[in-house]
Design an enzyme around this catalytic site. Structure first.
Site, mmCIF file in Angstrom:
data_model
loop_
_atom_site.group_PDB
_atom_site.id
_atom_site.type_symbol
_atom_site.label_atom_id
_atom_site.label_comp_id
_atom_site.label_asym_id
_atom_site.label_seq_id
_atom_site.Cartn_x
_atom_site.Cartn_y
_atom_site.Cartn_z
ATOM 1 N N HIS A 75 0.736 -0.910 -0.549
ATOM 2 C CA HIS A 75 0.012 -0.191 0.202
ATOM 3 C C HIS A 75 1.242 1.138 0.033
ATOM 4 O O HIS A 75 1.846 1.066 0.523
ATOM 5 C CB HIS A 75 -0.752 -0.029 1.231
ATOM 6 C CG HIS A 75 -1.646 1.057 1.822
ATOM 7 N ND1 HIS A 75 -2.838 1.801 0.634
ATOM 8 C CD2 HIS A 75 -1.377 2.347 1.901
ATOM 9 C CE1 HIS A 75 -3.207 2.275 0.853
ATOM 10 N NE2 HIS A 75 -2.351 3.746 2.135
ATOM 11 N N LYS A 124 -8.801 -1.039 6.356
ATOM 12 C CA LYS A 124 -8.384 -1.152 5.522
ATOM 13 C C LYS A 124 -7.212 -2.003 4.283
ATOM 14 O O LYS A 124 -8.365 -3.492 3.868
ATOM 15 C CB LYS A 124 -8.515 -0.060 4.194
ATOM 16 C CG LYS A 124 -9.932 0.920 4.007
ATOM 17 C CD LYS A 124 -10.051 1.639 3.371
ATOM 18 C CE LYS A 124 -8.427 3.099 3.899
ATOM 19 N NZ LYS A 124 -9.039 4.729 3.754
ATOM 20 N N ARG A 155 -13.806 13.477 8.079
ATOM 21 C CA ARG A 155 -12.641 14.267 8.585
ATOM 22 C C ARG A 155 -11.913 15.247 7.618
ATOM 23 O O ARG A 155 -11.301 16.431 7.881
ATOM 24 C CB ARG A 155 -11.305 13.081 8.532
ATOM 25 C CG ARG A 155 -11.553 12.552 10.686
ATOM 26 C CD ARG A 155 -10.029 10.888 9.707
ATOM 27 N NE ARG A 155 -9.498 11.499 9.560
ATOM 28 C CZ ARG A 155 -8.552 10.314 8.837
ATOM 29 N NH1 ARG A 155 -8.849 9.122 8.546
ATOM 30 N NH2 ARG A 155 -6.963 11.173 8.431
ATOM 31 N N SER A 190 -7.008 4.094 9.996
ATOM 32 C CA SER A 190 -7.602 4.124 8.801
ATOM 33 C C SER A 190 -6.846 3.555 7.476
ATOM 34 O O SER A 190 -7.651 2.684 6.696
ATOM 35 C CB SER A 190 -7.801 6.253 8.044
ATOM 36 O OG SER A 190 -8.231 6.183 6.874
ATOM 37 N N ASP A 228 -14.428 3.176 8.026
ATOM 38 C CA ASP A 228 -13.789 4.106 7.802
ATOM 39 C C ASP A 228 -14.267 5.351 6.448
ATOM 40 O O ASP A 228 -13.584 6.422 6.589
ATOM 41 C CB ASP A 228 -12.554 3.686 7.286
ATOM 42 C CG ASP A 228 -11.610 4.915 6.568
ATOM 43 O OD1 ASP A 228 -10.614 5.680 7.779
ATOM 44 O OD2 ASP A 228 -11.106 4.569 5.968
HETATM 45 N N1 URA Z 1 -5.384 7.137 3.134
HETATM 46 C C1 URA Z 1 -6.597 6.480 3.584
HETATM 47 O O1 URA Z 1 -6.924 5.687 3.489
HETATM 48 N N2 URA Z 1 -6.638 6.986 5.150
HETATM 49 C C2 URA Z 1 -6.200 8.718 5.371
HETATM 50 O O2 URA Z 1 -6.582 9.427 6.490
HETATM 51 C C3 URA Z 1 -5.352 8.976 4.777
HETATM 52 C C4 URA Z 1 -4.977 8.257 3.423
#
Ligand code: URA
Length: 431
Positions: free
Chosen positions: A80, A185, A166, A181, A159
């Protein structure tokens, strides 16, 4: 338990219990946005302990589907990136590591704002299908070792809700919130190990090394607490990673690396991440031998052949890899000349915005994009630009977009008389 007490507790810098954190996530859809907003701001200002962050990650992770990849043999390793410009490592390392025998289930996203998205890049290949079911993806990985696709199921709806809040409450820039966050995922996607590419610099969320290191450490710690192997590699985003920015252009640059025609920073970061994936996947004893395996599969063409196989299996035309004119072509082109001198700095975020302005990116998720739009940059930081050839070439279908892109781009690059030191794009590794 009561939401206001929890907000007050965080406002006064006290540690929330596991039960309180799970209670908050369970309140999504039941309590008003303003209470969540107040708590997010308190977290942003007062931070969270490692334990609280791991609990928040767990609570978000269990708010939706968790993908079960047990039907795929072998250790599944995901990668990622926290998001960058000309950051095409997935298109290099997914086929390359799969060609070494690693099962690769890569769930990618779309570009938003100044950053590009792997799904958009792949969709610039005529016919390429990114919408696979979980069963189709598992079958494809069992058959050919790799799939690159959009997210299936409803991963981490908590999220999704919190991220939107946010975005409009000035609480994106919080290391506990970013770490939980991303990791919720990634963990919901069902892989056994994760390699994180934490970008640092003017084109990244984390603008300096201290923040990048703190985010990287936090995500590795979440992995430790939730019993998943995680390596974080901090890489430079003070200039675009590759030379091509834009969807088709980035597929071409990845193909050129797989053909063994070019090296450079994109090659270096892709091979560093890929080598770590092979080690975590148990296919190499160390990163030196892993890197040799990857280099060998560039030389013998197996990495490129795997890319072709993925494209064919997902309905795309593999002929674009042999003849780039089979991609949709841009209508207009503009050569950009700048003041002569050493290339001293890029405002990488603005370079990404310039590419988006040409039509390559979007500012909302449903906007159409122009796959052929983008920028080819001929110089990197530390190079001497003598003005004989264009500094960059821009592509678009629309003359007004070309003008907008040029205006943003020329402001985003600095040239000067002092040569800055050329540094490695790989800054630090945290295991
Ligand atoms: N990428 C994400 O998935 N979440 C964040 O808070 C910032 C970048």
């Amino acid at each position: 338990m009561n939401f206001i007490d929890i907000i007050n507790k965080k406002r006064t810098k006290r540690e929330l219990t596991t039960e309180e954190i799970y209670f908050v996530i369970d309140q999504i859809g039941k309590s008003p946005d303003y209470q969540f907003s107040a708590l997010l701001m308190a977290i942003c200002l007062n931070g969270m302990t490692h334990r609280e962050i791991a609990d928040l990650t767990g609570a978000m992770l269990y708010s939706g589907d968790i993908i079960d990849l047990n039907a795929i043999e072998g250790i599944k390793v995901d990668k990622h990136s926290t998001g960058g410009v000309a950051d095409t490592t997935t298109l290099v390392l997914a086929p390359l590591t799969a060609s070494c025998g690693l099962p690769v289930v890569k769930m990618s996203g779309r570009g938003l704002g100044h950053t590009g998205g792997t799904l958009d890049k792949l969709e610039s290949i005529p016919g390429f299908n990114i919408a696979l079911t979980q069963n189709e993806a598992i079958k494809q990985v069992n058959d050919i070792k790799a799939v690159i696709m959009g997210q299936t199921g409803k991963l981490c709806p908590a999220d999704g809700y919190l991220y939107k809040l946010r975005d409009v409450t000035g609480t994106v820039q919080s290391i506990p919130l970013i770490a939980s966050s991303i990791m919720s995922k990634k963990l919901a996607a069902g892989t056994d190990a994760i390699v994180l590419d934490v970008k640092c610099g003017s084109g990244a969320f984390m603008k300096n090394i201290d923040d990048a290191r703190a985010l990287a450490n936090e995500m590795v710690e979440i992995g430790r607490q939730l019993r998943r192997k995680v390596t974080a590699i901090i890489t430079d985003m003070d200039q675009p990673l590759g030379n091509n920015i834009g969807n088709t252009l980035e597929v071409i640059e990845a193909a050129e690396i797989l053909k063994g025609n070019i090296k450079g920073d994109l090659y270096e970061v892709s091979l560093t991440l890929g080598a770590e994936m092979l080690v975590l996947g148990g296919l190499a004893k160390d990163t030196v031998s892993a890197r040799e395996m990857l280099e060998e599969n560039i030389k013998n063409g197996k990495g490129l052949a795997k890319f072709r196989e993925i494209i064919v299996r997902q309905g795309g035309s593999p002929y674009v890899l042999d003849d780039y004119s089979r991609f949709k072509q841009p209508k207009l082109k503009k050569e950009i000349y700048l003041k002569k001198g050493y290339v001293t700095a890029f405002d990488t975020e603005s370079v990404g915005r310039a590419s988006a302005a040409l039509g390559a990116g979007r500012t909302s998720y449903d906007m159409p994009i122009d796959y052929s739009a983008g920028i080819v940059i001929n110089y990197r930081k530390g190079d001497l630009y003598d003005g004989k050839k264009p500094f960059a070439v821009m592509y678009s279908d629309d003359k007004y977009k070309l003008k907008d892109g040029e205006e943003i781009f020329v402001e985003a690059v600095e040239t000067g008389s002092e040569q800055p030191e050329k540094t490695s794009p790989v800054i630090e590794m945290i295991r």
